[in-house]
Design an enzyme around this catalytic site. Structure first.
Site, PDB file in Angstrom:
ATOM      1  N   ASP A 195      39.068  11.002  13.607  1.00 38.87           N
ATOM      2  CA  ASP A 195      38.472  12.228  14.109  1.00 38.87           C
ATOM      3  C   ASP A 195      37.282  12.561  13.209  1.00 38.87           C
ATOM      4  O   ASP A 195      37.179  12.034  12.088  1.00 38.87           O
ATOM      5  CB  ASP A 195      39.527  13.342  14.074  1.00 38.87           C
ATOM      6  CG  ASP A 195      38.966  14.682  14.496  1.00 38.87           C
ATOM      7  OD1 ASP A 195      38.344  14.751  15.574  1.00 38.87           O
ATOM      8  OD2 ASP A 195      39.123  15.654  13.737  1.00 38.87           O
ATOM      9  N   ASP A 240      43.151  15.612  11.841  1.00 43.25           N
ATOM     10  CA  ASP A 240      43.589  16.842  11.179  1.00 43.25           C
ATOM     11  C   ASP A 240      44.328  17.787  12.104  1.00 43.25           C
ATOM     12  O   ASP A 240      44.750  18.863  11.664  1.00 43.25           O
ATOM     13  CB  ASP A 240      42.367  17.578  10.613  1.00 43.25           C
ATOM     14  CG  ASP A 240      41.433  18.061  11.727  1.00 43.25           C
ATOM     15  OD1 ASP A 240      41.000  17.219  12.542  1.00 43.25           O
ATOM     16  OD2 ASP A 240      41.165  19.267  11.793  1.00 43.25           O
TER      17      ASP A 240
END
Length: 221
Positions: free
Chosen positions: A14, A177
């Site tokens: 990400d 995350d």
């Protein structure tokens, strides 16, 4: 080498909240749009909890909070377009790499891993950020939230990356995350790794049940 990398050939990352802290620049763009609509600014703390589902949802959340109700479709559309314009002009003025990111990406690339960015941020905004930090050459593929019809937590972008490099999902790792990263990874058959320092709508990412967690990406190497 961290045990989570055993048997892994491809690592998907990400972007926002995992590799870079982009909230300061996102907040400036959001609050600029709100100000132009004669609405109150929302600030970094709120924007931090709104990141993760793409730019349209970010703008919708900001407008809803500022208005106290769901925005009309026309206002959302025009505000989103203005946000993309404002943010696109300066996406890295206040954005920074998290500690350990550069040396980790350097080490993984040197060891021959296929590295991929899989983010819900619009694709056009990925390269300016990576280029600013001299990281463009580290990634063999970058997928944004508009690269495919689906975005995380749908597994489609992850599976696309695996097919692109002809790597089985079982040999892939998704690093993120938020719960969206972990859900997408699980649904794609990827191994999952979470970092606790990013953006997860105010919830501990550990609640999503990743296969492993690290306090810093340095722990991978």
């Amino acid at each position: 080498m961290h045990p989570v990398l055993k048997g892994i050939r491809l690592v998907g990352f990400d972007l926002d909240g995992t590799l870079v802290d982009s909230v300061p620049d996102l907040t400036v763009a959001v609050d600029t749009v709100l100000s132009e609509c004669n609405l109150p600014p929302q600030g970094e703390n709120r924007v931090r909890d709104w990141v993760g589902n793409g730019s349209l949802m970010l703008v919708e959340r900001a407008l809803t909070r500022a208005l106290g109700k769901t925005p009309q479709a026309s206002l959302l559309e025009s505000s989103h377009a203005r946000f993309l314009e404002e943010y696109g002009q300066s996406p890295t003025a206040r954005t920074c790499l998290y500690a350990g990111v550069r040396e980790t990406l350097d080490a993984l690339r040197e060891r021959g891993y296929e590295l991929v960015v899989i983010t819900n941020k619009p694709h056009a905004l990925i390269e300016p950020i990576l280029s600013n930090f001299a990281l463009s050459d580290h990634f063999g593929l970058c997928l944004g939230g508009d690269s495919l019809p689906q975005k995380k937590p749908d597994p489609a972008p992850l599976l696309y990356a695996a097919r692109h490099f002809e790597v089985s999902p079982e040999a892939c790792l998704m690093v993120g995350d938020s719960r969206h990263d972990i859900e997408a990874g699980r649904r794609a058959g990827f191994r999952t790794l979470a970092v606790p320092y990013g953006y997860n709508h105010g919830e501990p990412v550990s609640d999503s049940g990743p296969d492993a967690m690290v306090e810093s990406l340095r722990e991978l190497i």
